[in-house]
Motif scaffolding. Structure first.
Motif: not given
Length: 418
Positions: A284-289
């Motif tokens: 989810r963090h990579v997706a936000a980036t």
């Protein structure tokens, strides 16, 4: 194929190309030497190992040996025995087959030759717990690591120090025979020491490294595991004489698949940007980036610009927060859809190249500007909170289901800006 006409079909086509170039039937034969004289034994493990064995026999003819693959991933071989076992948490079938493999290697001499076929999934499929550690203990540690969000390299370090076959010990078991290990990489950086937990590669980590990882990710282990990590002796160090006759060679890797996907996209008139083949982190963090990057790229576009395809590979993780059904690729897609919030002209796909995202028989998912509308924003947020991405994408008919692809070069992500 015009990416504007059917963006989802286009994304699936570039994914299929990435998988196809990593098929062992296409990539393995070029790395095989002429069949050696004398006794030849083929061993291996991983989701692609049966397909690799099939490719070996297509080139060399009938061979003696044993490979272990995931349930549903077997292939017909002439002489090499194929055993199916559980992944990602090992089971008794894998444990029994691993002991048989070690017995097969134990009586070899200097004039014998071993071909080892290693691919992603071997960490679970090759299962011979350290002395005093039971299969149930090993299963508990594996399950806890998978739920923790720890990166694959850290998980493999712990696995090596609880094993009699990982961290160079498979090669040590075959010594003094000569060994060639052919590998399909599913790890960031393509380090042979981490592909399948490096059963044919020496390892410089220590039991204290493994204990530190368990502490870092707050994993409580059975007493038998704590004793094994205190006593040490779980890996073969680099430079050990028993590794002197082993050669390790990566024959397929994520970078090759990303390049093939980029070639197809460019032939279809797209501009391509590759973010790298070794991305790690919480899905989810990579997706936000990546959502922020995509929106920036969209804002920079001018009328008449060609479609832009943004590619990346690597291995993302998921920290279990709920009891839903999901995997890192579907969770990436879900988090990306939420972050994009229906932005027009942006479509994306994320899939595991082995066809299995997490523990589900689903490769991943595809999203578009209408994903949140189809799912409803509240349902999407709830699914993300409970790690239930597969359920949501099944409901809106956005899952990618390939079945076993018989290869494994890690996660594949493609974002298309029209």
């Amino acid at each position: 194929m015009d990416p504007r006409a059917d963006p989802a079909a286009f994304l699936r086509a570039v994914f299929d190309r990435a998988v196809a170039v990593a098929d062992p039937m296409r990539s393995l034969a070029a790395h095989l030497p002429p069949r050696p004289e004398g006794r030849v034994v083929v061993v291996g493990a991983g989701k692609a190992s049966a397909r690799m064995a099939e490719a070996v026999e297509a080139a060399w003819g009938r061979c003696e040996g044993l490979v272990i693959t995931r349930y549903g991933h077997a292939r017909p071989c002439k002489g090499i025995e194929v055993v199916e076992a559980a992944h990602p948490v090992p089971d008794q079938a894998g444990a029994r087959a691993t002991l048989r493999m070690l017995d097969l290697l134990g009586g070899l001499g200097e004039s014998d030759f071993v071909l080892a076929l290693i691919s992603g999934g071997a960490s679970a499929l090759l299962c011979a717990p350290s002395t005093g550690v039971t299969l149930a203990d090993k299963q508990a540690v594996n399950a806890a690591l998978l739920a923790s969000g720890a990166p694959i390299g850290s998980m493999n370090t712990v696995r090596k120090h609880l094993s009699r076959v990982k961290g160079g010990r498979l090669a040590a078991a075959a010594w003094p025979a000569r060994m060639l290990a052919l590998m399909i990489s599913d790890v960031p950086g393509d380090d042979p020491a981490f592909i399948g937990s490096g059963p044919t590669v020496g390892d410089a980590t220590t039991p204290s490294d493994a204990r530190a990882i368990l502490d870092r990710w707050r994993i409580t282990v059975p007493d038998s595991v704590a004793r094994a990590l205190h006593e040490g002796g779980g890996v073969v160090p680099p430079g050990d004489a028993r590794l002197s006759r082993a050669e390790n060679r990566v024959i397929a890797a994520p970078a090759q698949s990303l390049a093939a996907a980029a070639d197809l996209a460019q032939a279809a008139g797209c501009a391509v940007e590759i973010l790298g083949d070794a991305l790690e982190g919480e899905a989810r963090h990579v997706a936000a980036t990546q959502a922020r990057l995509v929106l920036d790229r969209q804002a920079e576009r001018r009328p008449g610009d060609p479609p832009l395809l943004i590619l990346s590979g690597g291995e993302l993780t998921v920290t279990r927060r709920g009891d839903g059904v999901g995997g890192p690729n579907a969770e990436f897609c879900l988090a990306l859809a939420i972050a994009l919030d229906g932005a027009p002209g942006i479509h994306a796909l994320a899939c595991d190249t082995d066809g299995v995202d997490g523990a589900a028989e689903v490769a991943g998912a595809v999203i578009g500007p209408d994903t949140l509308a189809l799912a409803t924003a509240d349902a999407a947020s709830l699914a993300l909170a409970s790690n239930d991405s597969h359920t949501l994408f099944r409901r809106i008919h956005a899952q990618i289901v390939t079945g076993p692809t018989l290869t494994n070069v890690n996660d594949f992500r493609a974002i298309l800006i029209l």
